[in-house]
Design an enzyme around this catalytic site. Sequence first.
Site: not given
Ligand code: EPU
Length: 312
Positions: A180, A229, A299
Amino acid sequence: MEAEIKKRLQELAPDRVRFDAPLAGLTTLQIGGPAEVLIEPESLEQLRGVMNLVRRESLPWFILGGGSNVLFDDQGFSGVVLRLGQGFASLRVLESGGDEVLVEAGAAALTAGLLSLSRRQGLSGLEFLAGIPGRLGGALAMNAGAQGGQVMDAVHSLEVLEASNNLGRLDRDELRASYRQLDLPPGTVILKGIFRLHRATTEEVGARIEQVLTRRRQTQPHGVRSAGCVFKNPPGDSAGRLIDRAGLKGRQIGQVWVSEEHANFIVHRGRATSGQVLELMEIIRRDVKGKFGVELEPEIKIVGRAPQEGRT
Ligand code: EPU
């Protein structure tokens, strides 16, 4: 800002300058006060003229893209907000040699526009962008990513306006990018991204895009105002997971709350203020730090009312 400077700005970009211009509607969060000056240059000449003056007078300035990752202050921004106009929204295939195809996208082009060109022409490499709102300039500047992909992986080079006001080109191996983040010399304005994509069939690209969209719909809120995010993921973990485990889903201040679908989204309805969003972010940081010892880093770009002079 002195009246004389405002007048000169108007002369440099006739009909493209507004004073006391509301910013909320230019962001996906729909929060924030007015820009003292909002300029939407239509040509490189206008942009250069404006930037020349902005730099000479050390005016605070900020480049706004699609506003999908920005929180403006309720009091607005005391300075110049620049939003590149349609003259910077080119989208075209430059050349193709075998499997590789170079595609140029202006900083003001929508990520969705580039994606639909890729889909139509069967060009693969940016499918992960599906569902990420905004413009290419912002996506490049913050190395936007999702589902294992990041913009920099598909970048061949950038065309920029340097702090000296000269045009410059930066090849991929000169760019330092991380999660990012893209480190550009201070004062650089991104004008275009040249992307290196790969030949595939329209069906293949379309299927990948659908896959990305389906996963996004399953795990993230939609139909509500948000800036995506809010916090970066800490190394090796997910901010959303930590916020969720801290029991913060649904935590609310006024009409602003932590999404029940994905805890790293702050969403709102109706009237909300940046103060409320910041307050909720503070609670999240405090609780996650208290429970897990992890410092969450925003972010989203938080843009104060009176930034230091001349800084983006
Ligand atoms: N999880 C939870 N509760 C929640 C959200 C997530 O337990 O409320 C757990 C999920 O079950 C999973 C893990 O956390 O086991 C990861 O969740 P997810 O796959 O949604 O990915 P993330 O790491 O939370 C990142 C990016 C998103 C992107 C998603 C999908 C960041 C900060 N976030 O989220 O990007 O869409 O992966 O690839 O890097 C953004 O940058 O604006 C954004 C939303």
